[in-house]
Scaffold this motif. Structure first.
Motif, PDB file in Angstrom:
ATOM      1  N   ALA A 251       0.849  -1.195   0.000  1.00 52.70           N
ATOM      2  CA  ALA A 251       0.000   0.000   0.000  1.00 52.70           C
ATOM      3  C   ALA A 251       0.883   1.243   0.000  1.00 52.70           C
ATOM      4  CB  ALA A 251      -0.899  -0.004   1.232  1.00 52.70           C
ATOM      5  N   SER A 252       0.369   2.311  -0.600  1.00 53.87           N
ATOM      6  CA  SER A 252       1.110   3.571  -0.604  1.00 53.87           C
ATOM      7  C   SER A 252       0.139   4.729  -0.765  1.00 53.87           C
ATOM      8  CB  SER A 252       2.162   3.587  -1.711  1.00 53.87           C
ATOM      9  OG  SER A 252       1.562   3.345  -2.959  1.00 53.87           O
ATOM     10  N   GLY A 253       0.571   5.887  -0.286  1.00 52.78           N
ATOM     11  CA  GLY A 253      -0.184   7.119  -0.456  1.00 52.78           C
ATOM     12  C   GLY A 253       0.472   7.940  -1.549  1.00 52.78           C
ATOM     13  N   LEU A 254      -0.295   8.822  -2.170  1.00 55.39           N
ATOM     14  CA  LEU A 254       0.202   9.576  -3.321  1.00 55.39           C
ATOM     15  C   LEU A 254      -0.146  11.048  -3.176  1.00 55.39           C
ATOM     16  CD1 LEU A 254       1.404   9.573  -6.215  1.00 55.39           C
ATOM     17  CD2 LEU A 254      -0.903   9.028  -7.040  1.00 55.39           C
ATOM     18  N   VAL A 255       0.854  11.903  -3.378  1.00 59.20           N
ATOM     19  CA  VAL A 255       0.645  13.348  -3.312  1.00 59.20           C
ATOM     20  C   VAL A 255       1.355  14.043  -4.476  1.00 59.20           C
ATOM     21  CG1 VAL A 255       0.387  13.401  -0.804  1.00 59.20           C
ATOM     22  CG2 VAL A 255       2.645  13.710  -1.804  1.00 59.20           C
ATOM     23  N   VAL A 256       0.894  15.243  -4.768  1.00 53.67           N
ATOM     24  CA  VAL A 256       1.546  16.087  -5.767  1.00 53.67           C
ATOM     25  C   VAL A 256       2.624  16.886  -5.044  1.00 53.67           C
ATOM     26  CG1 VAL A 256       1.241  17.926  -7.460  1.00 53.67           C
ATOM     27  CG2 VAL A 256      -0.620  16.324  -7.023  1.00 53.67           C
TER      28      VAL A 256
ATOM     29  N   VAL B 226       4.772  12.168  -5.587  1.00 56.44           N
ATOM     30  CA  VAL B 226       5.521  11.362  -4.627  1.00 56.44           C
ATOM     31  C   VAL B 226       4.585  10.347  -4.015  1.00 56.44           C
ATOM     32  CG1 VAL B 226       6.831  11.385  -2.467  1.00 56.44           C
ATOM     33  CG2 VAL B 226       7.098  13.262  -4.104  1.00 56.44           C
ATOM     34  N   ALA B 227       5.023   9.098  -4.027  1.00 57.58           N
ATOM     35  CA  ALA B 227       4.301   8.022  -3.358  1.00 57.58           C
ATOM     36  C   ALA B 227       5.095   7.623  -2.127  1.00 57.58           C
ATOM     37  CB  ALA B 227       4.135   6.825  -4.284  1.00 57.58           C
ATOM     38  N   LEU B 228       4.391   7.425  -1.033  1.00 53.74           N
ATOM     39  CA  LEU B 228       5.000   6.999   0.221  1.00 53.74           C
ATOM     40  C   LEU B 228       4.433   5.644   0.589  1.00 53.74           C
ATOM     41  CD1 LEU B 228       4.709  10.370   2.147  1.00 53.74           C
ATOM     42  CD2 LEU B 228       6.741   9.436   1.024  1.00 53.74           C
ATOM     43  N   ARG B 229       5.328   4.693   0.787  1.00 59.87           N
ATOM     44  CA  ARG B 229       4.914   3.351   1.144  1.00 59.87           C
ATOM     45  C   ARG B 229       4.299   3.354   2.531  1.00 59.87           C
ATOM     46  NH1 ARG B 229       8.045  -2.234  -0.078  1.00 59.87           N
ATOM     47  NH2 ARG B 229       6.699  -3.532   1.196  1.00 59.87           N
ATOM     48  N   GLN B 230       3.197   2.636   2.675  1.00 61.20           N
ATOM     49  CA  GLN B 230       2.497   2.568   3.955  1.00 61.20           C
ATOM     50  C   GLN B 230       2.540   1.135   4.451  1.00 61.20           C
ATOM     51  OE1 GLN B 230      -1.299   4.061   2.675  1.00 61.20           O
ATOM     52  NE2 GLN B 230      -0.705   6.175   3.054  1.00 61.20           N
ATOM     53  N   ASP B 231       3.568   0.795   5.176  1.00 62.90           N
ATOM     54  CA  ASP B 231       3.698  -0.561   5.721  1.00 62.90           C
ATOM     55  C   ASP B 231       2.868  -0.679   6.991  1.00 62.90           C
ATOM     56  OD1 ASP B 231       5.470  -1.616   3.785  1.00 62.90           O
ATOM     57  OD2 ASP B 231       7.104  -0.494   4.697  1.00 62.90           O
ATOM     58  N   GLY B 232       2.282  -1.861   7.135  1.00 67.47           N
ATOM     59  CA  GLY B 232       1.556  -2.146   8.366  1.00 67.47           C
ATOM     60  C   GLY B 232       0.193  -1.732   8.273  1.00 67.47           C
TER      61      GLY B 232
END
Length: 151
Positions: free
Chosen positions: A77-82, A145-151
């Protein structure tokens, strides 16, 4: 990357309310990229042309949607922002309009995914054309930018 345009439109309208107000539709999602459309009427300005913010939003959304769909296929899973965006306007938009974000080359996806997987953060630059009556009216470029969301 084939997906159901109606399901994608529902997702956008539910999770990004601006898209419902703009009446954004998903014209096409396939291996070539993402094409979103919007009618002029709910996006009109005092000059009877499309509000620049609506054109920028549609272009941003076409790129965001392409990455979002790509990320949905990843095993994490990951979140995505501009992170950064720029819009260059070439001609007034005086009718319904579309934004097309082409799919980047495989090596760009691979670099983005590798960074996201190994470092927990991936950056990707994309561009989109805003089209009115099949003519380019504006050009968007942005870094996401995508940030991985572990857990």
């Amino acid at each position: 990357m084939n997906a159901d345009p109606k399901a994608i439109a529902r997702y956008l309208h539910q999770h990004i309310p601006l898209t419902a107000h703009m009446q954004v539709g998903v014209c096409a999602v396939d291996a070539t990229g993402v094409r979103l459309g919007a009618p002029l009427a709910p996006n009109i300005n005092h000059r009877q042309t499309a509000f620049g913010g609506s054109a920028a939003a549609l272009a941003t959304l076409s790129c965001w949607t392409l990455i979002h769909l790509y990320l949905a296929e990843q095993p994490f899973a990951s979140g995505l922002v501009v992170r950064r965006s720029q819009m260059d306007y070439e001609t007034p938009i005086n009718a319904d309009f579309e934004a097309f974000c082409p799919t980047p080359a495989a090596d760009i996806w691979a670099r983005f995914t590798r960074s996201l997987d190994q470092q927990g953060k991936g950056r990707i630059e994309l561009a989109a054309d805003v089209l009115c009556c099949k003519t380019r009216a504006a050009r968007f470029s942005g870094e996401f930018v995508a940030l991985r969301q572990d857990g």
